[in-house]
Design a protein around this motif. Sequence first.
Motif, PDB file in Angstrom:
ATOM      1  N   SER A  98       0.822  -1.205   0.000  1.00 42.82           N
ATOM      2  CA  SER A  98       0.000   0.000   0.000  1.00 42.82           C
ATOM      3  C   SER A  98       0.856   1.254   0.000  1.00 42.82           C
ATOM      4  CB  SER A  98      -0.921  -0.008   1.226  1.00 42.82           C
ATOM      5  OG  SER A  98      -1.698  -1.178   1.266  1.00 42.82           O
ATOM      6  N   ALA A  99       1.978   1.216   0.700  1.00 41.83           N
ATOM      7  CA  ALA A  99       2.867   2.380   0.750  1.00 41.83           C
ATOM      8  C   ALA A  99       3.409   2.718  -0.632  1.00 41.83           C
ATOM      9  CB  ALA A  99       4.012   2.114   1.723  1.00 41.83           C
ATOM     10  N   LYS A 100       3.753   1.699  -1.414  1.00 41.61           N
ATOM     11  CA  LYS A 100       4.269   1.931  -2.760  1.00 41.61           C
ATOM     12  C   LYS A 100       3.214   2.581  -3.645  1.00 41.61           C
ATOM     13  CE  LYS A 100       7.333  -2.083  -2.374  1.00 41.61           C
ATOM     14  NZ  LYS A 100       7.572  -3.479  -2.814  1.00 41.61           N
ATOM     15  N   SER A 101       1.981   2.055  -3.590  1.00 43.46           N
ATOM     16  CA  SER A 101       0.894   2.645  -4.376  1.00 43.46           C
ATOM     17  C   SER A 101       0.667   4.088  -3.974  1.00 43.46           C
ATOM     18  CB  SER A 101      -0.404   1.845  -4.179  1.00 43.46           C
ATOM     19  OG  SER A 101      -0.303   0.547  -4.689  1.00 43.46           O
TER      20      SER A 101
ATOM     21  N   SER B   6       9.952  14.195  -9.402  1.00 46.66           N
ATOM     22  CA  SER B   6      10.729  13.729  -8.249  1.00 46.66           C
ATOM     23  C   SER B   6      10.198  12.416  -7.689  1.00 46.66           C
ATOM     24  CB  SER B   6      10.737  14.799  -7.144  1.00 46.66           C
ATOM     25  OG  SER B   6       9.418  15.147  -6.770  1.00 46.66           O
ATOM     26  N   ARG B   7       9.352  11.736  -8.445  1.00 46.63           N
ATOM     27  CA  ARG B   7       8.779  10.477  -7.974  1.00 46.63           C
ATOM     28  C   ARG B   7       9.864   9.440  -7.713  1.00 46.63           C
ATOM     29  NH1 ARG B   7       5.567   9.711 -11.923  1.00 46.63           N
ATOM     30  NH2 ARG B   7       6.980   8.366 -13.085  1.00 46.63           N
ATOM     31  N   GLY B   8      10.875   9.398  -8.581  1.00 48.29           N
ATOM     32  CA  GLY B   8      11.950   8.440  -8.387  1.00 48.29           C
ATOM     33  C   GLY B   8      12.683   8.658  -7.085  1.00 48.29           C
ATOM     34  N   ALA B   9      12.880   9.928  -6.714  1.00 48.96           N
ATOM     35  CA  ALA B   9      13.582  10.225  -5.461  1.00 48.96           C
ATOM     36  C   ALA B   9      12.758   9.777  -4.267  1.00 48.96           C
ATOM     37  CB  ALA B   9      13.879  11.716  -5.372  1.00 48.96           C
ATOM     38  N   TYR B  10      11.448  10.074  -4.282  1.00 51.87           N
ATOM     39  CA  TYR B  10      10.610   9.733  -3.132  1.00 51.87           C
ATOM     40  C   TYR B  10      10.460   8.225  -2.976  1.00 51.87           C
ATOM     41  CZ  TYR B  10       9.260  14.617  -2.490  1.00 51.87           C
ATOM     42  OH  TYR B  10       9.281  15.968  -2.232  1.00 51.87           O
ATOM     43  N   LEU B  11      10.192   7.517  -4.073  1.00 46.11           N
ATOM     44  CA  LEU B  11      10.037   6.070  -3.960  1.00 46.11           C
ATOM     45  C   LEU B  11      11.368   5.372  -3.740  1.00 46.11           C
ATOM     46  CD1 LEU B  11       7.228   6.648  -5.939  1.00 46.11           C
ATOM     47  CD2 LEU B  11       7.169   4.247  -5.325  1.00 46.11           C
ATOM     48  N   GLY B  12      12.448   5.939  -4.295  1.00 44.30           N
ATOM     49  CA  GLY B  12      13.762   5.393  -3.986  1.00 44.30           C
ATOM     50  C   GLY B  12      14.072   5.522  -2.511  1.00 44.30           C
ATOM     51  N   PHE B  13      13.715   6.664  -1.942  1.00 50.02           N
ATOM     52  CA  PHE B  13      13.920   6.870  -0.504  1.00 50.02           C
ATOM     53  C   PHE B  13      13.056   5.915   0.303  1.00 50.02           C
ATOM     54  CE2 PHE B  13      13.009   9.184   3.491  1.00 50.02           C
ATOM     55  CZ  PHE B  13      14.308   9.273   3.978  1.00 50.02           C
ATOM     56  N   LEU B  14      11.827   5.660  -0.177  1.00 48.89           N
ATOM     57  CA  LEU B  14      10.945   4.731   0.521  1.00 48.89           C
ATOM     58  C   LEU B  14      11.596   3.371   0.695  1.00 48.89           C
ATOM     59  CD1 LEU B  14       8.143   3.718   1.579  1.00 48.89           C
ATOM     60  CD2 LEU B  14       7.556   3.259  -0.798  1.00 48.89           C
ATOM     61  N   ASN B  15      12.083   2.788  -0.390  1.00 44.86           N
ATOM     62  CA  ASN B  15      12.658   1.451  -0.274  1.00 44.86           C
ATOM     63  C   ASN B  15      14.036   1.480   0.376  1.00 44.86           C
ATOM     64  OD1 ASN B  15      11.392  -1.023  -0.894  1.00 44.86           O
ATOM     65  ND2 ASN B  15      13.055  -1.538  -2.273  1.00 44.86           N
ATOM     66  N   SER B  16      14.763   2.594   0.210  1.00 45.06           N
ATOM     67  CA  SER B  16      16.048   2.705   0.873  1.00 45.06           C
ATOM     68  C   SER B  16      15.887   2.808   2.383  1.00 45.06           C
ATOM     69  CB  SER B  16      16.808   3.933   0.345  1.00 45.06           C
ATOM     70  OG  SER B  16      17.092   3.794  -1.024  1.00 45.06           O
ATOM     71  N   PHE B  17      14.710   3.236   2.833  1.00 46.36           N
ATOM     72  CA  PHE B  17      14.444   3.309   4.272  1.00 46.36           C
ATOM     73  C   PHE B  17      14.419   1.919   4.897  1.00 46.36           C
ATOM     74  CE2 PHE B  17      13.650   6.765   7.033  1.00 46.36           C
ATOM     75  CZ  PHE B  17      12.955   6.282   8.137  1.00 46.36           C
ATOM     76  N   TYR B  18      14.369   0.903   4.029  1.00 52.12           N
ATOM     77  CA  TYR B  18      14.534  -0.483   4.486  1.00 52.12           C
ATOM     78  C   TYR B  18      15.761  -0.602   5.384  1.00 52.12           C
ATOM     79  CZ  TYR B  18      15.366  -5.555   3.955  1.00 52.12           C
ATOM     80  OH  TYR B  18      15.598  -6.881   4.175  1.00 52.12           O
TER      81      TYR B  18
ATOM     82  N   THR C  58      17.646  -1.726  -4.678  1.00 54.21           N
ATOM     83  CA  THR C  58      16.781  -1.397  -3.547  1.00 54.21           C
ATOM     84  C   THR C  58      15.790  -0.277  -3.859  1.00 54.21           C
ATOM     85  OG1 THR C  58      18.408  -2.167  -1.928  1.00 54.21           O
ATOM     86  CG2 THR C  58      16.731  -0.644  -1.138  1.00 54.21           C
ATOM     87  N   PRO C  59      16.206   0.870  -4.428  1.00 54.29           N
ATOM     88  CA  PRO C  59      15.208   1.896  -4.759  1.00 54.29           C
ATOM     89  C   PRO C  59      14.205   1.410  -5.809  1.00 54.29           C
ATOM     90  CG  PRO C  59      17.433   2.817  -4.785  1.00 54.29           C
ATOM     91  CD  PRO C  59      17.575   1.330  -4.726  1.00 54.29           C
ATOM     92  N   MET C  60      14.658   0.588  -6.747  1.00 54.49           N
ATOM     93  CA  MET C  60      13.794   0.156  -7.838  1.00 54.49           C
ATOM     94  C   MET C  60      12.701  -0.800  -7.381  1.00 54.49           C
ATOM     95  SD  MET C  60      14.914   1.752 -10.386  1.00 54.49           S
ATOM     96  CE  MET C  60      16.396   2.599 -10.911  1.00 54.49           C
ATOM     97  N   GLN C  61      12.925  -1.523  -6.306  1.00 52.96           N
ATOM     98  CA  GLN C  61      11.935  -2.492  -5.850  1.00 52.96           C
ATOM     99  C   GLN C  61      10.648  -1.819  -5.401  1.00 52.96           C
ATOM    100  OE1 GLN C  61      14.418  -4.561  -3.009  1.00 52.96           O
ATOM    101  NE2 GLN C  61      14.618  -6.321  -4.366  1.00 52.96           N
ATOM    102  N   ALA C  62      10.724  -0.578  -4.949  1.00 57.72           N
ATOM    103  CA  ALA C  62       9.512   0.180  -4.636  1.00 57.72           C
ATOM    104  C   ALA C  62       9.049   0.990  -5.818  1.00 57.72           C
ATOM    105  CB  ALA C  62       9.757   1.099  -3.436  1.00 57.72           C
ATOM    106  N   LEU C  63      10.002   1.576  -6.544  1.00 57.76           N
ATOM    107  CA  LEU C  63       9.678   2.538  -7.590  1.00 57.76           C
ATOM    108  C   LEU C  63       9.106   1.903  -8.850  1.00 57.76           C
ATOM    109  CD1 LEU C  63       9.842   5.299  -9.008  1.00 57.76           C
ATOM    110  CD2 LEU C  63      12.271   4.835  -9.429  1.00 57.76           C
ATOM    111  N   TYR C  64       9.827   0.954  -9.424  1.00 60.25           N
ATOM    112  CA  TYR C  64       9.493   0.506 -10.773  1.00 60.25           C
ATOM    113  C   TYR C  64       8.161  -0.229 -10.876  1.00 60.25           C
ATOM    114  CZ  TYR C  64      10.629  -0.503 -15.623  1.00 60.25           C
ATOM    115  OH  TYR C  64      10.612  -0.541 -16.989  1.00 60.25           O
ATOM    116  N   PRO C  65       7.857  -1.210 -10.015  1.00 62.18           N
ATOM    117  CA  PRO C  65       6.554  -1.871 -10.128  1.00 62.18           C
ATOM    118  C   PRO C  65       5.385  -0.903  -9.946  1.00 62.18           C
ATOM    119  CG  PRO C  65       8.043  -3.176  -8.782  1.00 62.18           C
ATOM    120  CD  PRO C  65       8.703  -1.856  -8.990  1.00 62.18           C
ATOM    121  N   ALA C  66       5.511   0.032  -8.999  1.00 66.36           N
ATOM    122  CA  ALA C  66       4.430   0.989  -8.767  1.00 66.36           C
ATOM    123  C   ALA C  66       4.249   1.921  -9.954  1.00 66.36           C
ATOM    124  CB  ALA C  66       4.711   1.801  -7.503  1.00 66.36           C
ATOM    125  N   GLU C  67       5.319   2.213 -10.672  1.00 70.21           N
ATOM    126  CA  GLU C  67       5.238   3.088 -11.837  1.00 70.21           C
ATOM    127  C   GLU C  67       4.578   2.407 -13.030  1.00 70.21           C
ATOM    128  OE1 GLU C  67       8.845   6.314 -11.949  1.00 70.21           O
ATOM    129  OE2 GLU C  67       9.272   4.285 -12.630  1.00 70.21           O
TER     130      GLU C  67
END
Length: 456
Positions: A103-106, A116-128, A345-354
């Motif tokens: 849900s967070a990725k969506s 700046s979507r790539g930066a925000y979602l990259g940061f999301l998964n990097s927060f792992y 790591t950033p792509m695992q949140a970013l790319y599928p959601a995009e």
Amino acid sequence: MYLVTLVVCCCSGDSGFDGTVMGGINSMVQYQRYFGMTGVGSKTSGTIPASYFPDRFGRRFSMWFGNAILIAGALITANATNKGMFLGGRFLTGIGSSCAGASAKSYLAEIAPAHSRGAYLGFLNSFYYVGQMTATGMMVSTGKWESNLSWRLPLYIQAVPAGINVLTIFLCPESPRWMCSVGKPDNARKTLARFHSSTNDVNSPLVDLEMREIDEKIAVDGADKKWWDFRPLFKTRADRYRMWMVILIGQLSGNGLITYFLPILLKNAGITSQNKQLTLNFVNSGSATVDRFGRRKVLLYSTIVMCVILAIVTGLLSEFGNAARANAGITFIYLFMVVFSYGWTPMQALYPAEVLSYEARAKGLAFLNIVSQASTLINTFGLPVALQRLGWKVYLIFLIWDVIEVIVIYFVVVETKGLTLEEINEVFEREHPKQYSEQLQRDIREARRRHGDGGI
């Protein structure tokens, strides 16, 4: 936008803590003596709530629900007095973490501005890695305690990021695209103006343009509400192409081998001290950088480097008992995780959601959970047997897989940098999405160059 992102990133911190805590606890003799277990792995899939709740009740509620379940599971696990109670708690934390993470990725993909979507979602998964560093850093100290609190305390702390999200998520606005899908365009317009317009003007040209794009692509009640039916994800050629992109972002690149069974790898390399194992596990919690150069380039070049590193590790650890080669091999193992953190790591949140369309986003990300958990099952139950019987040859298997990934990325992956979610949807509707995306990126660069020249 930064505060909203921080609240959402707690879901990624959950995942990092959940995926790492057992790696350290499995190596603690205190835990092994209490339960007689050494190989409890990661999480189970929250596919059902993750595929239904985001579309039915909204992205925020799904995050809240997932984290509430995670808190319950963490408390049960931390207070476990038998194996059944412990495994039951781990089951709940897995469901909660998966549901909240999808849900967070969506949510973040749909609320962040395109540039700046790539930066925000990259940061999301990097927060792992914040969750990972918290877990492993804590266990470096608690592992020295003789009491059972050495492994119980990290399990209690797992509830902290989930608790922050539960208490604050409803202070954040709902996804504008979800609000449009349930007939609330005025609320969606206000959210877009707040986060996408520098003037907060609900009637600004940018907001008008985005609302028109959303209205064209999202029908009221357009999302598929049949959570049990995943066939629409593969209905058309464009849908199947998107799902191949989603499946590509898995957990079989070698990272799961290191994250879940690092203590075993260290023992295979001749490192048997518990304190040293926990300390090295902490070093593994590296940082990841956010995408700045385009999705294709980062994935392609990082995976090529990962292949080279795995080849070196295979050569270094192919001879047991050589301390110099073992230490060098461990160094390259950590270097592998640094490269993986940067590229994947950033792509695992970013790319599928995009790449997923709005109607399929929640269900597609839930399906990604299934793929990830299938990979986790291999990592959790297959790798211990493989490590025992094959030893260093396991690295060779992952090397071959990563070479295959390089080929797939080069010929298949679509570039999505700088495009709105609706524009990305149009790219996949084309006959040759990869070629069209590359042409579109060239046109964008040329337009920017001409605009810059005209300004001079």
